[in-house]
Motif scaffolding. Structure first.
Motif, PDB file in Angstrom:
ATOM      1  N   TRP A 144      17.996  12.413  11.594  1.00  0.00           N
ATOM      2  CA  TRP A 144      17.050  11.503  10.940  1.00  0.00           C
ATOM      3  C   TRP A 144      17.556  10.057  10.938  1.00  0.00           C
ATOM      4  N   LEU A 145      18.844   9.896  10.668  1.00  0.00           N
ATOM      5  CA  LEU A 145      19.468   8.568  10.637  1.00  0.00           C
ATOM      6  C   LEU A 145      20.724   8.597  11.500  1.00  0.00           C
ATOM      7  N   PRO A 146      20.580   8.566  12.801  1.00  0.00           N
ATOM      8  CA  PRO A 146      21.760   8.647  13.683  1.00  0.00           C
ATOM      9  C   PRO A 146      22.763   7.532  13.380  1.00  0.00           C
ATOM     10  N   ALA A 147      24.031   7.877  13.395  1.00  0.00           N
ATOM     11  CA  ALA A 147      25.077   6.878  13.184  1.00  0.00           C
ATOM     12  C   ALA A 147      25.068   5.893  14.348  1.00  0.00           C
ATOM     13  N   THR A 148      25.205   4.616  14.028  1.00  0.00           N
ATOM     14  CA  THR A 148      25.160   3.589  15.069  1.00  0.00           C
ATOM     15  C   THR A 148      26.511   2.906  15.272  1.00  0.00           C
ATOM     16  N   GLY A 149      27.550   3.448  14.655  1.00  0.00           N
ATOM     17  CA  GLY A 149      28.875   2.856  14.776  1.00  0.00           C
ATOM     18  C   GLY A 149      29.652   3.072  13.498  1.00  0.00           C
ATOM     19  N   PRO A 150      30.797   2.439  13.356  1.00  0.00           N
ATOM     20  CA  PRO A 150      31.599   2.591  12.142  1.00  0.00           C
ATOM     21  C   PRO A 150      30.824   2.125  10.909  1.00  0.00           C
ATOM     22  N   LEU A 151      31.165   2.687   9.757  1.00  0.00           N
ATOM     23  CA  LEU A 151      30.540   2.261   8.510  1.00  0.00           C
ATOM     24  C   LEU A 151      30.868   0.793   8.247  1.00  0.00           C
ATOM     25  N   GLN A 186      17.815   8.237  -5.563  1.00  0.00           N
ATOM     26  CA  GLN A 186      17.459   6.835  -5.390  1.00  0.00           C
ATOM     27  C   GLN A 186      16.823   6.668  -4.009  1.00  0.00           C
ATOM     28  N   LEU A 187      15.969   5.668  -3.900  1.00  0.00           N
ATOM     29  CA  LEU A 187      15.435   5.260  -2.610  1.00  0.00           C
ATOM     30  C   LEU A 187      16.174   3.994  -2.202  1.00  0.00           C
ATOM     31  N   VAL A 188      16.850   4.039  -1.054  1.00  0.00           N
ATOM     32  CA  VAL A 188      17.702   2.920  -0.621  1.00  0.00           C
ATOM     33  C   VAL A 188      17.365   2.548   0.812  1.00  0.00           C
ATOM     34  N   PRO A 189      17.786   1.351   1.252  1.00  0.00           N
ATOM     35  CA  PRO A 189      17.601   1.002   2.669  1.00  0.00           C
ATOM     36  C   PRO A 189      18.368   1.983   3.552  1.00  0.00           C
ATOM     37  N   ALA A 190      17.739   2.417   4.619  1.00  0.00           N
ATOM     38  CA  ALA A 190      18.412   3.348   5.521  1.00  0.00           C
ATOM     39  C   ALA A 190      19.717   2.763   6.049  1.00  0.00           C
ATOM     40  N   THR A 192       0.831  -1.201   0.000  1.00  0.00           N
ATOM     41  CA  THR A 192       0.000   0.000   0.000  1.00  0.00           C
ATOM     42  C   THR A 192       0.868   1.254   0.000  1.00  0.00           C
ATOM     43  N   GLN A 193       0.284   2.334  -0.481  1.00  0.00           N
ATOM     44  CA  GLN A 193       1.007   3.603  -0.457  1.00  0.00           C
ATOM     45  C   GLN A 193       1.284   4.038   0.974  1.00  0.00           C
ATOM     46  N   ASP A 194       0.361   3.741   1.876  1.00  0.00           N
ATOM     47  CA  ASP A 194       0.576   4.063   3.291  1.00  0.00           C
ATOM     48  C   ASP A 194       1.795   3.331   3.840  1.00  0.00           C
ATOM     49  N   ALA A 195       1.986   2.077   3.409  1.00  0.00           N
ATOM     50  CA  ALA A 195       3.147   1.312   3.875  1.00  0.00           C
ATOM     51  C   ALA A 195       4.444   1.933   3.382  1.00  0.00           C
ATOM     52  N   VAL A 196       4.427   2.456   2.150  1.00  0.00           N
ATOM     53  CA  VAL A 196       5.612   3.131   1.608  1.00  0.00           C
ATOM     54  C   VAL A 196       5.901   4.393   2.400  1.00  0.00           C
ATOM     55  N   ARG A 197       4.871   5.200   2.636  1.00  0.00           N
ATOM     56  CA  ARG A 197       5.066   6.448   3.387  1.00  0.00           C
ATOM     57  C   ARG A 197       5.491   6.158   4.830  1.00  0.00           C
ATOM     58  N   ARG A 198       4.976   5.084   5.370  1.00  0.00           N
ATOM     59  CA  ARG A 198       5.377   4.726   6.735  1.00  0.00           C
ATOM     60  C   ARG A 198       6.857   4.364   6.787  1.00  0.00           C
ATOM     61  N   ALA A 199       7.327   3.635   5.764  1.00  0.00           N
ATOM     62  CA  ALA A 199       8.740   3.240   5.726  1.00  0.00           C
ATOM     63  C   ALA A 199       9.655   4.451   5.580  1.00  0.00           C
ATOM     64  N   THR A 200       9.246   5.433   4.769  1.00  0.00           N
ATOM     65  CA  THR A 200      10.104   6.594   4.521  1.00  0.00           C
ATOM     66  C   THR A 200       9.940   7.700   5.562  1.00  0.00           C
ATOM     67  N   ALA A 231      13.726   3.450   4.922  1.00  0.00           N
ATOM     68  CA  ALA A 231      14.116   3.756   3.544  1.00  0.00           C
ATOM     69  C   ALA A 231      14.345   5.249   3.449  1.00  0.00           C
ATOM     70  N   VAL A 232      15.380   5.628   2.697  1.00  0.00           N
ATOM     71  CA  VAL A 232      15.713   7.046   2.600  1.00  0.00           C
ATOM     72  C   VAL A 232      16.058   7.390   1.160  1.00  0.00           C
ATOM     73  N   ARG A 233      15.713   8.588   0.788  1.00  0.00           N
ATOM     74  CA  ARG A 233      15.932   9.074  -0.576  1.00  0.00           C
ATOM     75  C   ARG A 233      17.145   9.983  -0.598  1.00  0.00           C
ATOM     76  N   GLY A 234      18.015   9.764  -1.582  1.00  0.00           N
ATOM     77  CA  GLY A 234      19.202  10.604  -1.676  1.00  0.00           C
ATOM     78  C   GLY A 234      19.898  10.430  -3.008  1.00  0.00           C
ATOM     79  N   TRP A 235      20.955  11.206  -3.217  1.00  0.00           N
ATOM     80  CA  TRP A 235      21.730  11.163  -4.455  1.00  0.00           C
ATOM     81  C   TRP A 235      22.869  10.152  -4.293  1.00  0.00           C
ATOM     82  N   PHE A 236      22.754   9.036  -4.984  1.00  0.00           N
ATOM     83  CA  PHE A 236      23.751   7.981  -4.845  1.00  0.00           C
ATOM     84  C   PHE A 236      24.307   7.603  -6.229  1.00  0.00           C
ATOM     85  N   MET A 237      23.990   6.422  -6.736  1.00  0.00           N
ATOM     86  CA  MET A 237      24.546   5.964  -8.009  1.00  0.00           C
ATOM     87  C   MET A 237      24.260   6.967  -9.119  1.00  0.00           C
TER      88      MET A 237
END
Length: 344
Positions: free
Chosen positions: A187-194, A82-86, A57-65, A71-77
């Motif tokens: 929004w996406l706090p770092a949780t440790g080394p990359l 792109q929308l990628v896993p957070a 559902t669209q609600d499920a997409v909006r809930r994820a983002t 899921a987060v949107r940003g400039w990548f490849m």
């Protein structure tokens, strides 16, 4: 040769969860499978998730983002949105951010945005979002005019994009259908080394591409990622074959209505497996457009439009094509109904 072409097409479609009766169960599962969904057009990105999932559902997409932040949107490849896993966003940003910041420097200079103004703009963007919360592009543009940035044109956009590529901000929740920007660390706090850096990140990207795009080669990976050819080829060579899923037993055709700009249409250097050469201009008419396509077992057979805000889906078969079989027509009807359900 024709049999190998058909097999490769079916394997690609199955890897992308747009064929072989493969559908995932959630936004997270789709992104885990394909890593990224094209998102320069956000409604198209949402439909790109729908076409790869079952009953999403669209609600499920909006809930994820917007709520769960999985899921987060940003400039990548390739420097495109792109929308990628957070969970993958930070290492992808560390890999691509410096590349696209360097490539963007010339454009910033052409717009008359020197280093001093860029630095002051970045500080202003951070301070404004920190004080006021999520802000839209228009709101940030208004704030940037206090530094002398022109409110019209592309200057404000490029300054906001620069702050995102530098890891200061990222896309946040939608507000009345419009994207907002938030502070990345909030929004996406770092949780440790990359988990991956440098060459290890390049190899992980190659591994994920191999799994998500099926039969392909190093040049396909370079095309999709936007990495330098030598870098991409080296990463590709370092990653072994992932092993493809077995083809399903032949049955009814698998029909999907892909949105505009879909991954499947931009993920390889050649279009020959996905779109008949005689009809390429129907899908890529020019001006950077990539039209929504009707796909049957991984092969485009037409384009479609509509499906937003209650508008019916309209299918336009490629000129000269054979009439749709009853099974394909039924598949198009099911997909059209599912788009209406998703968008309602």
């Amino acid at each position: 040769m024709e049999r190998r072409t058909t097999t490769d097409r079916l394997l690609r479609a199955r890897a992308q969860a747009i064929g072989g009766e493969v559908r995932e169960e959630s936004v997270a599962a789709v992104l885990d499978r394909v890593l990224a969904v094209q998102a320069q057009d956000l409604p198209a990105a949402e439909l790109g998730l729908r076409v790869r999932a079952r009953g999403l559902t669209q609600d499920a997409v909006r809930r994820a983002t917007d709520v769960e932040r999985t899921a987060v949107r940003g400039w990548f490849m390739r420097g495109t949105l792109q929308l990628v896993p957070a969970a993958d966003a930070r290492w992808l940003l560390a890999l691509f951010g410096p590349v696209h910041l360097a490539l963007a420097a010339r454009r910033l200079r052409e717009l008359g945005l020197d280093e001093s103004l860029c630095a002051r703009s970045e500080r202003l963007i951070i301070e404004a979002i920190g004080a006021e919360g999520p802000l839209t592009r228009a709101q940030l543009t208004d704030r940037l005019t206090t530094l002398g940035v022109e409110p019209k044109g592309q200057s404000a956009f490029h300054l906001i994009r620069r702050a995102a590529l530098a890891g200061r901000v990222c896309h946040g929740p939608q507000r009345e259908g419009e994207a907002t920007f938030v502070l990345l660390d909030d929004w996406l706090p770092a949780t440790g080394p990359l988990p991956f850096t440098g060459a290890a990140a390049e190899r992980e990207l190659a591994r994920r591409y191999r799994a998500a795009y099926g039969p392909s080669d190093a040049l396909d990976f370079v095309h999709w990622s936007g990495l330098k050819a030598t870098t991409g080829k080296s990463a590709w060579a370092a990653v072994g074959e992932t092993g493809s899923e077995p083809l399903p037993t032949p049955g009814e055709p698998d029909v999907r209505l892909l949105p505009a700009y879909d991954n499947y249409l931009v993920g390889y250097r050649s279009r020959e497996l996905s779109v008949p050469a005689a009809h390429e201009r129907r899908v890529w008419p020019g001006g950077g457009q990539i039209r929504a396509t009707v796909l049957v077992d991984g092969l485009a057979v037409g384009t479609w439009s509509g499906g937003r805000r209650g508008a019916p889906v309209t299918v336009e078969p490629f000129p000269g094509a054979e009439p749709h079989t009853p099974a394909v027509a039924a598949g198009i009807a099911r997909e059209s109904a599912d788009i209406a359900r998703f968008s309602s």
